[in-house]
Structure formats: structure tokens, C-alpha cells
Design an enzyme around this catalytic site. Structure first.
Site, PDB file in Angstrom:
ATOM      1  CD  GLU A  18       2.974 -68.813  59.840  1.00 42.84           C
ATOM      2  OE1 GLU A  18       4.224 -68.733  59.750  1.00 42.84           O
ATOM      3  OE2 GLU A  18       2.218 -68.488  58.911  1.00 42.84           O
ATOM      4  NE  ARG A 101      -3.502 -64.352  64.991  1.00 41.46           N
ATOM      5  CZ  ARG A 101      -2.633 -64.799  64.083  1.00 41.46           C
ATOM      6  NH1 ARG A 101      -1.351 -64.468  64.181  1.00 41.46           N
ATOM      7  NH2 ARG A 101      -3.043 -65.541  63.081  1.00 41.46           N
ATOM      8  CG  ASN A 103       0.546 -63.525  60.977  1.00 40.83           C
ATOM      9  OD1 ASN A 103       0.263 -64.528  61.620  1.00 40.83           O
ATOM     10  ND2 ASN A 103       0.586 -63.504  59.650  1.00 40.83           N
ATOM     11  CD  GLU A 122      -7.671 -65.770  59.129  1.00 41.63           C
ATOM     12  OE1 GLU A 122      -8.263 -66.194  58.115  1.00 41.63           O
ATOM     13  OE2 GLU A 122      -6.874 -66.450  59.798  1.00 41.63           O
ATOM     14  CG  ASN A 149       1.720 -64.269  56.324  1.00 38.23           C
ATOM     15  OD1 ASN A 149       2.341 -64.808  57.241  1.00 38.23           O
ATOM     16  ND2 ASN A 149       0.436 -64.496  56.097  1.00 38.23           N
ATOM     17  CG  ASP A 198       1.019 -68.368  55.609  1.00 37.41           C
ATOM     18  OD1 ASP A 198       1.585 -67.536  56.327  1.00 37.41           O
ATOM     19  OD2 ASP A 198       0.135 -69.128  56.031  1.00 37.41           O
TER      20      ASP A 198
END
Length: 291
Positions: A18, A101, A103, A122, A149, A198
Site C-alpha cells: 500500500e 488502524r 489506513n 473490516e 481509502n 482502493d
């Protein structure tokens, strides 16, 4: 149209690659592996590859004006020094939500850091978007969702794009001069059969690129939300793209092995790798976090 085929430039095999970001001061592409708690640096000129360990799950790493980086760890924002490998806490985030958390994140042209949190399992709609400005973290005022995201910011710093991944929605909202946000409006809806939106980024023409998890591609949408380009990859889980190289016309893409079954991994030997492909329209030079 369909752009050229991407090339795997690092067979890193990330579980959840990521946050790719081109860092101009050292002319390298940096990214993370959230689940394996790794930071990676790729130098395209020499081909050199280097990695560091993170003490926690790490969602993003973005360069700071004081040197080093701001890292979005599970417990909050930390300063990371690539020289020493040390992390130091800058600000705790959501200490009352241990199941969350950090992201994804982006720096706008004014040096403000925008970032989101998510439910690590999730499942619960506990993810929110935040802004770091003048060293202070504040809620961005957007609705809570399960998986945030982005965000991504238009080249002039006036539009914020934010993603509700499970809903398949990319939203847009105006950014005022003081950093406050206007009302969100739908920008693009992606059908679940095509994958999940995403990480987004924006090019020099203001078009929004988005990686599709379980979708095998990255897509480019015009500022009006029209699909105008797509890049097909040899693996299904494309997480985020970023522009890099001397002319900012190399599009780098991270990918993930997470969620793939053994047969999927056998069929997709490049899953989790870092990819690169040349594109016609460049990105914009990245800003540094004012810190």
C-alpha cells in the site's frame, strides 16, 4: 482506451502492499506492507531495494518538511527516520478504538496531511477521516465508514476525493481556504462485480486514478467522473497507484496477496509485487507535510 501493459519491478510479494509515494528528494518510490509491518524503498535508477521494519501495522509513509517521514501506524502518527530506523510518536489517534488502524493518507499542496482510519476486521463502520494541520489532528467531519481509502486531492488543492471502499463509492468535496470541507457529493460508483475501489491519486489534468481490489486493474476517471482509461494487471488485488520518475510519467502500483486462496496464488505468481507502467499524462510534484 487501454494503456500499456505494466511490468513487475520488485517481486516483493507483499501481503498488503500500500501507500506508494514518489519522494523527490531522494528520487525513489516508497511504499509499505501493512500486514507484514514493512517499509520498502525502490530506486528505479539503480534498481536498489531496501526495507525497514515497523513496530506496528503501517498504513502510509509520507515525507515531512523537517526531514524523515510521517508514518501512519496503528496507534497514531509517528515520525520515522530512515537513517536510524527509529519511530517517535507525534500524535495518538483513536486510542479508544483499539480495533481500528490508520489506513491511507495524502499531503495537499498546502502541506496538510489528510488520512483515514478503518476497522481492522473490516466489519464495523468505525473508520473516520482526519486532518493534520499545524501539528494538530482534527476530525475532517466526514461520515464514518468501515474502510476508508484515500483521500486524494486535486492539483489546485481545492477538491478532496475520499473513498468508502465497501460501498464502492468515491466521493468529492470542496476544501475551503481554512481547510474545512464542504458537503460531500458522489463522484464515481463502482459495481462490486468490477472490484472494490482502493487507493486513489490525481494526475496533472485533475483526473482521478483508482486501484481496484479484486478488480485486476487501475482506472482513470475524468474530473466529471467519466471512465477514460484503464490498466490491466496480471494480479487481481491492485491497491494504489502513484506517479514517479524524473518526468512523473511512470505510474507505480502496489498490490496484495491478502484474500487470495492457494490456487489464486499459484495462478497469480506476481501477486503482491510492485508494478510500473508508462503513461501519457504525468502526476504532480508531491508536497511535504508541514512539520
Amino acid at each position: 482506451m487501454m494503456s500499456a501493459a505494466p511490468e513487475s519491478v520488485w517481486g516483493v510479494g507483499a501481503e498488503l502492499g500500500e501507500g506508494p509515494v514518489w519522494v523527490e528528494r531522494d528520487r525513489a518510490l516508497w511504499f509499505v506492507d501493512i500486514k507484514r509491518q514493512k517499509i520498502h524503498r525502490f530506486d528505479p535508477a539503480s534498481g536498489a531495494k531496501r526495507s525497514w521494519d515497523s513496530p506496528e501495522q503501517i498504513g502510509f509513509l509520507l515525507p515531512a518538511s523537517r526531514g524523515g517521514f510521517v508514518a501512519g501506524l496503528q496507534s497514531g502518527l509517528h515520525h520515522f527516520s530512515e537513517q536510524s530506523g527509529a519511530f517517535s510518536l507525534l500524535a495518538s489517534v483513536e486510542g479508544d478504538l483499539p480495533g481500528n488502524r490508520i489506513n491511507d493518507g495524502v499531503v495537499d499542496p498546502f502541506g496538510r496531511l489528510w488520512f483515514g482510519t478503518m476497522d481492522n476486521s473490516e466489519e464495523a463502520p468505525t473508520g473516520r477521516f482526519y486532518r493534520l494541520n499545524d501539528g494538530r489532528v482534527g476530525d475532517a467531519g466526514l461520515p464514518a465508514v468501515t474502510i476508508t481509502n484515500g483521500p486524494a486531492v486535486s492539483p489546485d488543492g481545492r477538491i478532496l476525493y475520499h473513498v468508502d471502499t465497501l460501498a464502492g463509492l468515491i466521493h468529492a468535496c470542496d476544501i475551503a481556504e481554512d481547510g474545512s470541507l464542504g458537503a460531500s457529493r458522489p463522484f464515481v460508483r463502482i459495481d462490486g462485480k468490477d472490484g472494490f475501489p482502493d487507493g486513489p491519486t490525481v494526475d496533472a489534468e485533475g483526473c482521478v486514478w483508482i486501484g481496484l481490489y479484486f478488480g485486476w486493474e487501475a482506472r482513470r476517471y475524468s474530473p466529471a467522473g467519466e471512465l477514460i482509461d484503464r490498466i490491466r494487471f496480471p494480479t487481481s488485488n491492485i491497491t494504489k497507484v502513484a506517479f514517479g520518475g524524473e518526468d512523473l510519467r511512470t505510474l507505480y502500483a502496489t498490490s496484495a496477496q491478502q484474500g487470495l486462496k492457494p490456487q489464486d496464488l499459484a495462478d497469480q505468481p506476481e501477486a503482491g509485487n510492485l508494478f510500473a507502467v508508462r503513461v501519457d499524462v504525468p502526476g504532480t510534484p508531491g508536497a511535504l507535510i508541514s512539520l
